[in-house]
Design a protein around this motif. Structure first.
Motif, short mmCIF file in Angstrom:
data_model
loop_
_atom_site.label_atom_id
_atom_site.label_comp_id
_atom_site.label_asym_id
_atom_site.label_seq_id
_atom_site.Cartn_x
_atom_site.Cartn_y
_atom_site.Cartn_z
N MET A 126 18.78 -23.68 54.15
CA MET A 126 20.23 -23.52 54.28
C MET A 126 20.56 -22.22 55.01
N GLN A 127 19.90 -21.15 54.63
CA GLN A 127 20.14 -19.86 55.26
C GLN A 127 19.79 -19.90 56.75
N LYS A 128 18.69 -20.56 57.07
CA LYS A 128 18.27 -20.68 58.47
C LYS A 128 19.29 -21.47 59.28
N ASN A 129 19.80 -22.56 58.71
CA ASN A 129 20.76 -23.40 59.43
C ASN A 129 22.08 -22.70 59.66
N ILE A 130 22.50 -21.89 58.71
CA ILE A 130 23.75 -21.15 58.88
C ILE A 130 23.63 -20.17 60.04
N PRO B 261 25.95 -22.26 63.58
CA PRO B 261 27.21 -21.81 62.98
C PRO B 261 28.21 -22.96 62.90
N LEU B 262 28.98 -22.97 61.82
CA LEU B 262 29.84 -24.11 61.55
C LEU B 262 31.19 -24.05 62.24
N GLY B 263 32.05 -23.14 61.80
CA GLY B 263 33.40 -23.23 62.31
C GLY B 263 34.16 -21.94 62.26
N TYR B 264 35.28 -21.98 61.57
CA TYR B 264 36.26 -20.90 61.61
C TYR B 264 35.75 -19.61 60.96
N SER B 265 35.10 -19.76 59.81
CA SER B 265 34.65 -18.59 59.06
C SER B 265 33.25 -18.18 59.46
N LYS B 266 32.94 -16.90 59.36
CA LYS B 266 31.59 -16.42 59.64
C LYS B 266 30.68 -16.62 58.43
N ILE B 267 31.26 -16.80 57.25
CA ILE B 267 30.47 -17.02 56.03
C ILE B 267 31.02 -18.27 55.34
N PHE C 236 28.62 -28.46 41.31
CA PHE C 236 28.66 -27.05 40.92
C PHE C 236 28.51 -26.17 42.15
N GLY C 237 28.96 -24.94 42.02
CA GLY C 237 28.86 -23.99 43.12
C GLY C 237 30.21 -23.56 43.65
N PHE C 238 30.44 -23.80 44.94
CA PHE C 238 31.62 -23.33 45.68
C PHE C 238 31.61 -21.81 45.74
N TYR C 239 30.51 -21.28 46.25
CA TYR C 239 30.35 -19.84 46.41
C TYR C 239 30.22 -19.49 47.89
N VAL C 240 30.62 -18.27 48.22
CA VAL C 240 30.41 -17.77 49.58
C VAL C 240 28.91 -17.69 49.83
N ALA C 241 28.49 -18.07 51.02
CA ALA C 241 27.06 -18.14 51.33
C ALA C 241 26.48 -16.77 51.65
N ASN C 242 26.47 -15.89 50.66
CA ASN C 242 25.79 -14.60 50.79
C ASN C 242 24.75 -14.52 49.66
N ARG C 243 24.07 -13.39 49.53
CA ARG C 243 23.02 -13.28 48.54
C ARG C 243 23.53 -13.55 47.13
N ASP C 244 24.67 -13.01 46.81
CA ASP C 244 25.24 -13.22 45.49
C ASP C 244 25.58 -14.69 45.26
N GLY C 245 26.09 -15.35 46.31
CA GLY C 245 26.44 -16.76 46.20
C GLY C 245 25.22 -17.64 45.96
N TYR C 246 24.13 -17.36 46.68
CA TYR C 246 22.91 -18.13 46.48
C TYR C 246 22.35 -17.94 45.07
N ASP C 247 22.41 -16.71 44.58
CA ASP C 247 21.92 -16.43 43.23
C ASP C 247 22.75 -17.20 42.19
N LYS C 248 24.06 -17.22 42.39
CA LYS C 248 24.92 -17.94 41.45
C LYS C 248 24.68 -19.45 41.52
N LEU C 249 24.45 -19.96 42.74
CA LEU C 249 24.18 -21.39 42.88
C LEU C 249 22.89 -21.76 42.16
N TYR C 250 21.89 -20.92 42.28
CA TYR C 250 20.62 -21.15 41.60
C TYR C 250 20.80 -21.13 40.08
N ASP C 251 21.57 -20.17 39.58
CA ASP C 251 21.84 -20.10 38.14
C ASP C 251 22.58 -21.35 37.67
N ASP C 252 23.53 -21.80 38.46
CA ASP C 252 24.26 -23.02 38.11
C ASP C 252 23.33 -24.23 38.07
#
Length: 272
Positions: A164-168, A172-178, A202-218
């Motif tokens: 996922m990190q590599k694909n981002i 790049p997707l669209g309007y937002s950089k993250i 579950f999830g809906f987090y910004v795709a940064n380090r904190d977001g990935y950690d939260k997604l994993y915890d979820d």
């Protein structure tokens, strides 16, 4: 204009497909092309008709499959001249073969049972996605069996996270950089006599380090929730079908990402 379906003896022969057809089908095809000589064989047969305001379950079976399934919504068909073309029912126009070949390369397998689809658009044309689908199709008879599977699941989850990190970065997707990341688990609870379908998002987090950690915890918390359900309710078996990972952003009008994703509309079974 020469009719595309001709009569050979007592049978009707479609010169475009080189197959024999029924009399009623022959009359339909010939009548359609008499009225629409610049159209397409797939439309002459009553297919490839898309109405955005019409619910997908009211569309034809092939169209529903294209919207809910992998790939994108293009029909390989024929013109009355016999020329093979690729027709987009959503935009009611032909696509170039080079465009088709480019888009087809955006879908690829990852690992043994993960499939990646880049640039898909929601039907409301507001959001654009990368989707990674981890197909599991595994039955867990009791909470202990699910517990033993978790270490393997954690390992796969982390590999998908890196992809996922590599694909981002690469696409790049669209309007937002993250963009935003989230997951959906499809499963069934069942007993010896019946079953019921279940899903958990579950999830809906910004795709940064904190977001990935939260997604994993979820993810781990969700598996713990399944274990608890297996222990306390009458359904002591669970079938986990798949886990879908979504990278979502709002598209930027006029971008190449918007153009690509507009031929890949529908976010598999989440927008019925």
């Amino acid at each position: 204009m020469t009719n595309p379906v001709i009569k050979k003896g007592n049978r009707y022969y479609n010169t475009l497909t080189q197959k024999y057809v029924s009399e009623s089908y022959a009359k339909r095809i010939n009548s359609y092309f008499e009225r629409h000589p610049d159209s397409y064989l797939v439309k002459a047969g009553g297919h490839a008709i898309y109405k955005r305001k019409r619910p997908l379950f009211e569309h034809e079976k092939v169209m529903r499959g294209k919207m809910y399934g992998k790939g994108f919504q293009v029909y390989k068909t024929k013109k009355i001249t016999g020329k093979t073309v690729y027709y987009s029912p959503i935009f009611e126009k032909e696509m170039k073969k080079e465009e088709i070949e480019y888009i087809e390369k955006l879908d690829y397998p990852f690992m043994k049972n993960v499939y990646v689809e880049l640039y898909r658009m929601s039907r409301d044309k507001e959001r654009i996605y990368h989707i990674l689908t981890w197909t599991i199709n595994k039955s867990f008879h009791g909470s202990r069996v699910l517990e033993l599977w978790i270490p393997n699941a954690e390992n796969t989850f982390k590999k998908i996270e890196k992809e996922m990190q590599k694909n981002i970065r690469k696409y790049p997707l669209g309007y937002s950089k993250i963009p935003v990341i989230y997951c959906h688990i499809s499963n069934y609870f069942y007993s010896d006599i019946d079953s019921y379908e279940h899903g958990k998002t579950f999830g809906f987090y910004v795709a940064n380090r904190d977001g990935y950690d939260k997604l994993y915890d979820d993810f781990l918390n969700t598996l713990a929730w399944y274990i608890n359900k297996l222990e306390i309710m009458a359904y002591h078996n669970i079938w986990i079908e798949k886990i879908s990972f979504y990278i979502m952003d709002f598209y930027k009008t006029g971008s190449i990402q918007e153009i690509i994703s507009s031929y890949r509309m529908g976010i598999q079974r989440l927008e019925k």
